[in-house]
Design a protein around this motif. Structure first.
Motif, PDB file in Angstrom:
ATOM      1  N   SER A   1     -13.831  12.976   3.875  1.00  0.00           N
ATOM      2  CA  SER A   1     -15.078  13.109   3.254  1.00  0.00           C
ATOM      3  C   SER A   1     -14.848  14.592   2.344  1.00  0.00           C
ATOM      4  O   SER A   1     -13.880  14.790   2.055  1.00  0.00           O
ATOM      5  CB  SER A   1     -16.268  13.816   4.293  1.00  0.00           C
ATOM      6  OG  SER A   1     -16.028  15.013   4.871  1.00  0.00           O
ATOM      7  N   ILE A   2     -15.165  14.913   1.085  1.00  0.00           N
ATOM      8  CA  ILE A   2     -15.521  15.975   0.425  1.00  0.00           C
ATOM      9  C   ILE A   2     -15.158  17.749   1.566  1.00  0.00           C
ATOM     10  O   ILE A   2     -14.706  18.336   0.728  1.00  0.00           O
ATOM     11  CB  ILE A   2     -16.664  16.223  -0.421  1.00  0.00           C
ATOM     12  CG1 ILE A   2     -17.683  16.832  -0.240  1.00  0.00           C
ATOM     13  CG2 ILE A   2     -16.457  14.983  -1.561  1.00  0.00           C
ATOM     14  CD1 ILE A   2     -18.713  16.752  -0.701  1.00  0.00           C
ATOM     15  N   THR A   3     -15.793  17.545   2.433  1.00  0.00           N
ATOM     16  CA  THR A   3     -15.519  18.842   2.987  1.00  0.00           C
ATOM     17  C   THR A   3     -13.990  18.738   4.181  1.00  0.00           C
ATOM     18  O   THR A   3     -14.192  19.537   5.684  1.00  0.00           O
ATOM     19  CB  THR A   3     -17.196  18.656   3.911  1.00  0.00           C
ATOM     20  OG1 THR A   3     -17.557  17.441   4.832  1.00  0.00           O
ATOM     21  CG2 THR A   3     -18.188  19.409   3.348  1.00  0.00           C
TER      22      THR A   3
ATOM     23  N   GLU B   1     -13.992  16.236   6.363  1.00  0.00           N
ATOM     24  CA  GLU B   1     -13.785  14.928   7.525  1.00  0.00           C
ATOM     25  C   GLU B   1     -13.345  14.088   7.378  1.00  0.00           C
ATOM     26  O   GLU B   1     -12.950  13.541   7.089  1.00  0.00           O
ATOM     27  CB  GLU B   1     -15.433  14.604   7.970  1.00  0.00           C
ATOM     28  CG  GLU B   1     -16.707  16.621   7.670  1.00  0.00           C
ATOM     29  CD  GLU B   1     -15.643  16.996   9.095  1.00  0.00           C
ATOM     30  OE1 GLU B   1     -15.908  18.494   9.164  1.00  0.00           O
ATOM     31  OE2 GLU B   1     -14.782  16.760  10.418  1.00  0.00           O
ATOM     32  N   GLU B   2     -13.073  13.142   8.624  1.00  0.00           N
ATOM     33  CA  GLU B   2     -11.942  12.319   8.213  1.00  0.00           C
ATOM     34  C   GLU B   2     -12.824  11.371   8.706  1.00  0.00           C
ATOM     35  O   GLU B   2     -13.688  10.811  10.165  1.00  0.00           O
ATOM     36  CB  GLU B   2     -10.955  11.939   9.620  1.00  0.00           C
ATOM     37  CG  GLU B   2      -9.648  10.925   9.397  1.00  0.00           C
ATOM     38  CD  GLU B   2      -8.700  10.590  10.277  1.00  0.00           C
ATOM     39  OE1 GLU B   2      -7.683  12.054   9.495  1.00  0.00           O
ATOM     40  OE2 GLU B   2      -8.283   9.476  10.937  1.00  0.00           O
ATOM     41  N   VAL B   3     -13.331  10.254   7.722  1.00  0.00           N
ATOM     42  CA  VAL B   3     -14.101   9.080   7.622  1.00  0.00           C
ATOM     43  C   VAL B   3     -13.749   7.764   8.267  1.00  0.00           C
ATOM     44  O   VAL B   3     -14.340   7.572   9.243  1.00  0.00           O
ATOM     45  CB  VAL B   3     -14.907   8.957   6.177  1.00  0.00           C
ATOM     46  CG1 VAL B   3     -15.546   7.071   7.002  1.00  0.00           C
ATOM     47  CG2 VAL B   3     -14.954   9.700   6.339  1.00  0.00           C
TER      48      VAL B   3
ATOM     49  N   MET C   1     -15.070   8.902  -2.337  1.00  0.00           N
ATOM     50  CA  MET C   1     -13.485   8.410  -1.595  1.00  0.00           C
ATOM     51  C   MET C   1     -12.489   9.684  -1.569  1.00  0.00           C
ATOM     52  O   MET C   1     -11.762   9.147  -2.578  1.00  0.00           O
ATOM     53  CB  MET C   1     -13.416   6.977  -0.997  1.00  0.00           C
ATOM     54  CG  MET C   1     -14.643   6.020  -0.435  1.00  0.00           C
ATOM     55  SD  MET C   1     -14.183   4.665   0.180  1.00  0.00           S
ATOM     56  CE  MET C   1     -13.127   5.268   0.930  1.00  0.00           C
ATOM     57  N   ARG C   2     -12.374  10.406  -0.839  1.00  0.00           N
ATOM     58  CA  ARG C   2     -10.480  10.234  -0.979  1.00  0.00           C
ATOM     59  C   ARG C   2     -10.009  10.541  -0.114  1.00  0.00           C
ATOM     60  O   ARG C   2     -10.414   9.944   0.721  1.00  0.00           O
ATOM     61  CB  ARG C   2     -10.754  12.469  -0.599  1.00  0.00           C
ATOM     62  CG  ARG C   2      -9.789  12.740  -0.904  1.00  0.00           C
ATOM     63  CD  ARG C   2      -8.923  14.626   0.170  1.00  0.00           C
ATOM     64  NE  ARG C   2     -10.814  15.588  -0.012  1.00  0.00           N
ATOM     65  CZ  ARG C   2     -10.689  16.352   0.066  1.00  0.00           C
ATOM     66  NH1 ARG C   2      -9.969  16.950   1.461  1.00  0.00           N
ATOM     67  NH2 ARG C   2     -11.847  16.822   0.041  1.00  0.00           N
TER      68      ARG C   2
ATOM     69  N   TYR D   1      -8.558   9.413  -5.561  1.00  0.00           N
ATOM     70  CA  TYR D   1      -9.314   9.179  -4.892  1.00  0.00           C
ATOM     71  C   TYR D   1      -9.914   7.989  -5.641  1.00  0.00           C
ATOM     72  O   TYR D   1      -9.830   7.603  -7.046  1.00  0.00           O
ATOM     73  CB  TYR D   1     -10.563  11.085  -5.525  1.00  0.00           C
ATOM     74  CG  TYR D   1     -10.401  10.621  -7.052  1.00  0.00           C
ATOM     75  CD1 TYR D   1      -9.374  11.459  -7.687  1.00  0.00           C
ATOM     76  CD2 TYR D   1     -11.221  10.040  -7.765  1.00  0.00           C
ATOM     77  CE1 TYR D   1      -9.681  11.919  -8.580  1.00  0.00           C
ATOM     78  CE2 TYR D   1     -11.691  10.583  -9.294  1.00  0.00           C
ATOM     79  CZ  TYR D   1     -10.730  11.662 -10.008  1.00  0.00           C
ATOM     80  OH  TYR D   1     -10.090  11.307 -10.843  1.00  0.00           O
TER      81      TYR D   1
ATOM     82  N   ASP E   1     -12.758  19.656  -6.723  1.00  0.00           N
ATOM     83  CA  ASP E   1     -12.457  19.296  -4.875  1.00  0.00           C
ATOM     84  C   ASP E   1     -10.870  18.840  -4.593  1.00  0.00           C
ATOM     85  O   ASP E   1      -9.834  19.015  -4.789  1.00  0.00           O
ATOM     86  CB  ASP E   1     -12.929  17.704  -4.980  1.00  0.00           C
ATOM     87  CG  ASP E   1     -12.821  17.547  -3.536  1.00  0.00           C
ATOM     88  OD1 ASP E   1     -12.622  16.161  -3.550  1.00  0.00           O
ATOM     89  OD2 ASP E   1     -12.539  18.176  -2.562  1.00  0.00           O
TER      90      ASP E   1
END
Lengths: 644, 262
Positions: free
Chosen positions: A11-13, A15-17, A61-62, A82, A134
């Motif tokens: 995520s942009i912060t 966090e592994e999604v 999505m990154r 991305y 980003d």
């Protein structure tokens, strides 16, 4: 190589999604293609993933891509990109094909309108506002040269801004080349290529690390630039700045002119730097080597110094062992460079050697006296075009009648010619013959000389091209020598290894532990040798080695390489002499070596291995096409894109 | 009777010869065919009769075909045998000529099993084709030659390559002090290595591997220390003079495998 790739959606912060694995058992990722360029880094990627996996796709999505190697039992982040567009869910295709971009393209999302007055390039880069792109500012690596620039940017994307700054920074393109891009940690970098001088990152050999290369030479030479720029008063108007020339290239290839228009106002000093960068890059023919299916391997690890690290990264101890001793441990070779080929090749210079062949190499074209040292007190030598055999000019060497011998000129090659097989040169004696000697010297002090004197033949007023095969055949024989102070012994007759070799040896009384020998190469011609034995009274082997020239006569040294060539005039006679000299060359059997930058790479990742299609050296269309493809109108434009 | 085996990457061997037949002894294994192909570039002469060859002809890969004729008392035993054979063929790296101590690098191209009439997994002909990645056999046991050489003194080593193809060997230089230049010359070929690490503590051994195309100094890949214009070399067939040079005293070991067409 299995388990090659792992993709992590973040995520942009941060966090592994989700995590997708190229593991052959799970098969989440089927194929992946990454397109990388020297300027910019990762440009695009394509990913085929199994539709039946449960990854949640969302815009923006990154993607972080990790390559895993079986040796270090670790994942290393290689690319980050991305995705913008998510494929429709309605397709029946069992694979989802995603396309994404490198963070390089984020720099197109912002524009700059700002004037910088005598500001360092690095300061300008750091002053840009990167918020919302980003990127990770903590990973920035800005190592710009200490160069100030005055520039007015008007509605330029950050890509255009950085390209302009790069063009100025590359003033000394040949010796100090800069690049910029965004790395796998989303950090912007602006820095010089790591390898300097003649150094390279790696050397690759055809038939080993790669097969069947495509080699091209581009003749899109530019050695004269008419540079225009936008005016300060009106950015839509242009003004002529100056013409910049590379006279050495013009002397060799003729004038190749292009018009350049810089769409920003830039100070004249910076314009000169930019022009110099273009001339350094474009004034010689470019070689491009394309390699397909380059196998990207795991890093190698062999027996040697290995270091254990604890979790804090502290080295506990080091010892020599083999990996089989501790197969499940994690090794870090902390003190030494990682061996073998890394997962991908970084932006740098590489030494590319294509298959060995018989080659004719140029030592000197004799178009210029640059690089020649002269010792010509009794003669004069100039560049001339009275009568030219090859190239554009020749050496014209003139002297009055009755001058002594000894005047010479000497040239030291920039690159040694290894293992030469033959040398050649061309001479023209004007009206009267003369005596002239060419001496080729190796870096080991070996010498080969040939003297040309057409007094006997009377051949003058025509070009004579000579080609001499260098001594290659080798003769060796071994004798027992017993040093002593005794009386002379009878001549020894030695059976030669090759026909036409040693004839007789004469052994003379020795003082202390020296033994004097004479070798009779041909009847009546004696060569003196002296051999020193370690201990008086102890038999010593004497190995006599020498080279045979093309006639089978004993010669002396073979040339292991050619480092220098010296041309010496013999004694003059009652006539004044004028001698023309052209094209000095050599032939050898060698690998063709090129030091080129890695410009582009396409990495194809399958489940089991990674193959790369690599491009070394810069492909060029015309300058116009090059810019047309690269950036939009209004940037560093050439010719038809000039504003009027 | 030549005995053959399939060898995997770990050196495990699967013997192909069996006792199914006594004449010839050791079995049903039949070497059916050995086919070669050459990569040639032949063009028609533009106005004279005939054609000309451009460049050198290159021996391409080749194929070897074997058949076996096995029979087992029951289907369980036969299946076990086929499983073992297929496992060996799936993992094979080298075909070994056990009798002559030679090997050839292969990959399995195809396998077929033809059952005897009235038999199902009981007896049959097992045929397989091996694609030879290197189209030549080589000594299974490495050969070595050693020589000590003195500093700055070219040594001419007499070497006889009595195989049938050129050899791509390894040269191992061992020194005790920093050594900045090593060179090997065979005829027109030269490889020169100039490395600042070689000879320093922990880096006393340099291996120039002309087969793998890599130069190691200690445990590091130092291929980039190869002097520009020089590169990996081969030893032609017949009697050769190998010129060895080092600017410090060195012990040199040449490791090689002779190569053969059959």
């Amino acid at each position: 190589m299995s388990n090659t790739i792992e993709a992590r959606v973040v995520s942009i912060t941060g966090e592994e999604v989700y995590r997708l694995n190229g593991n052959t058992r799970n098969g989440d990722i089927i194929n992946a293609i990454f397109n990388w360029e020297k300027i910019g880094g990762l440009r695009e990627f394509q990913l085929d993933i199994n539709r039946e996996n449960e990854v949640t796709l969302f815009p923006g999505m990154r993607w972080e891509f990790y390559f895993k190697d079986e040796i270090f039992l670790d994942f290393k982040k290689i690319f980050t990109g991305y995705t913008e567009i998510i494929p429709t869910a309605e397709s029946e295709n069992p694979l989802i094909s995603l396309t994404g971009k490198g963070y390089y393209w984020k720099l197109k999302e912002k524009q700059l309108t700002q004037t910088f007055t005598s500001t360092a390039i690095g300061t300008i880069i750091n002053a840009l506002d990167y918020s919302g792109l980003d990127l990770d500012a903590t990973e920035f690596d800005i190592q710009a040269p200490s160069v100030n620039i005055t520039v007015e940017f008007k509605n330029k994307t950050y890509i255009q801004v950085l390209d302009t700054l790069l063009a100025v920074a590359n003033e000394n393109y040949k010796t100090n080349q800069y690049i910029w891009g965004v790395d796998e940690n989303r950090g912007l970098y602006f820095k010089p290529l790591p390898s300097t001088g003649t150094d390279v990152n790696k050397k690759l050999f055809e038939g080993y690390q790669f097969q069947d290369p495509e080699v091209k030479v581009s003749d899109k030479i530019v050695n004269s630039l008419d540079v225009f720029r936008a005016t300060q008063a009106d950015p839509k108007a242009t003004e002529f700045v100056a013409t910049y020339n590379d006279t050495v290239s013009q002397g060799e290839y003729g004038i190749r002119k292009e018009k350049v228009t810089v769409s920003d106002y830039i100070d004249t000093t910076s314009i000169a730097r930019l022009a110099n960068a273009i001339l350094e890059e474009r004034s010689d023919p470019d070689k491009i080597i394309s390699i397909s299916n380059f196998y990207v391997k795991d890093a190698e690890i062999v027996e040697g110094n290995l270091v254990f690290e604890d979790s804090s990264g502290v080295n506990n101890w080091a010892w020599r062992t083999s990996l089989t001793d501790f197969p499940n441990a994690v090794f870090r070779d902390a003190s030494l460079s990682q061996t073998g080929f890394d997962r991908i090749l970084e932006a740098d210079f590489y030494g590319i050697s294509t298959k060995p062949q018989n080659k004719t190499l140029l030592i000197n074209e004799c178009d210029s006296l640059d690089g020649w040292t002269q010792n010509t007190p009794n003669s004069t030598i100039i560049i001339n075009d009275d009568t030219v055999l090859t190239g554009r000019k020749v050496f014209k060497w003139a002297r009055a009648a009755g001058q002594p011998a000894g005047d010479y000129i000497e040239y030291t090659l920039l690159d040694l010619i290894q293992n030469p097989l033959a040398v050649g040169f061309s001479i023209y004696f004007d009206t009267y013959p003369a005596n002239i000697t060419f001496t080729f010297t190796s870096s080991f002090g070996q010498e080969y000389s040939q003297t040309i004197d057409t007094s006997n033949t009377g051949i003058v007023d025509t070009w004579l091209t000579f080609n001499f095969n260098l001594p290659r055949d080798y003769v060796s024989t071994t004798l027992d020598v017993l040093p002593s102070a005794g009386p002379p012994v009878e001549p020894l007759e030695v059976s030669p290894v090759e026909a036409g070799a040693l004839q007789d040896l004469q052994v003379e009384p020795a003082a202390t532990n020296f033994q004097d020998l004479q070798v009779e190469n041909s009847p009546g011609t004696l060569l003196d040798l002296q051999v020193q034995a370690e201990t008086i009274g102890t038999p010593e082997d004497l190995e006599v080695n020498y080279w045979l020239d093309e006639n089978g006569d004993a010669f002396g040294d073979r040339l292991d390489n050619i480092e220098k060539v010296r041309i010496t005039l013999g004694a003059g006679d009652s006539n004044a002499n004028t001698i023309y000299i052209d094209r000095i060359g050599a032939q050898n059997f060698s690998w063709a070596y090129s030091r080129l930058t890695l410009e582009k790479a396409e990495y194809n990742v399958t489940r089991n291995f990674i193959l790369g299609n690599l491009e070394f050296g810069k492909k060029r269309d015309t300058l116009t096409d090059q810019i047309k493809n690269k950036v939009g109108k209004g940037d560093l434009a050439f010719d038809m894109y000039a504003k009027t | 009777m030549i005995e053959y085996a399939l060898q995997d990457v770990d050196g495990n061997q699967f013997n192909l010869n069996d006792s199914m037949k006594n004449n010839p002894a050791k079995g049903s294994l039949t070497f059916n065919s050995d086919s070669f192909s050459y990569d040639t570039n032949i063009v028609e002469n533009t106005f004279l009769p005939g054609s000309v060859k451009i460049g050198n002809a290159r021996l391409q890969n080749r194929s070897i075909e074997f058949t076996l004729n096995r029979a087992e008392p029951n289907s369980d035993d036969y299946k076990q045998y086929v499983n073992e054979l297929l496992q060996a063929l799936s993992t094979v790296v080298y075909l070994i000529d056990v009798t002559n101590d030679r090997r050839i690098k292969v990959i399995t191209e195809s396998i077929s099993i033809n059952f005897d009439d009235g038999s199902l997994y009981h007896s049959g002909n097992e045929g397989f084709v091996l694609n030879c990645l290197n189209p030549y056999w080589e000594d299974n046991t490495e050969q070595t030659v050693s020589q000590s050489i003195l500093a700055n003194d070219s040594f001419q080593l007499a070497f006889n390559n009595d195989g049938y193809l050129e050899i791509f060997s390894s040269f191992r230089f061992t020194v005790t002090v920093a050594t900045t230049l090593v060179r090997i010359t065979i005829g027109n070929q030269t490889i020169s290595v100039q490395d600042s690490l070689f000879g320093t503590t922990g880096f006393e051994v340099m291996v120039i591997n002309n087969d793998a195309g890599v130069t190691l100094v200690g445990n590091l890949n130092r291929t980039k220390s190869i002097t520009e214009g020089t590169g990996f070399i081969s030893i032609p067939t017949g009697a050769q003079e190998i010129e060895l040079f080092s600017n410090q005293n060195a012990d040199v070991t040449i490791t090689y495998r002779r190569r053969y067409y059959v």
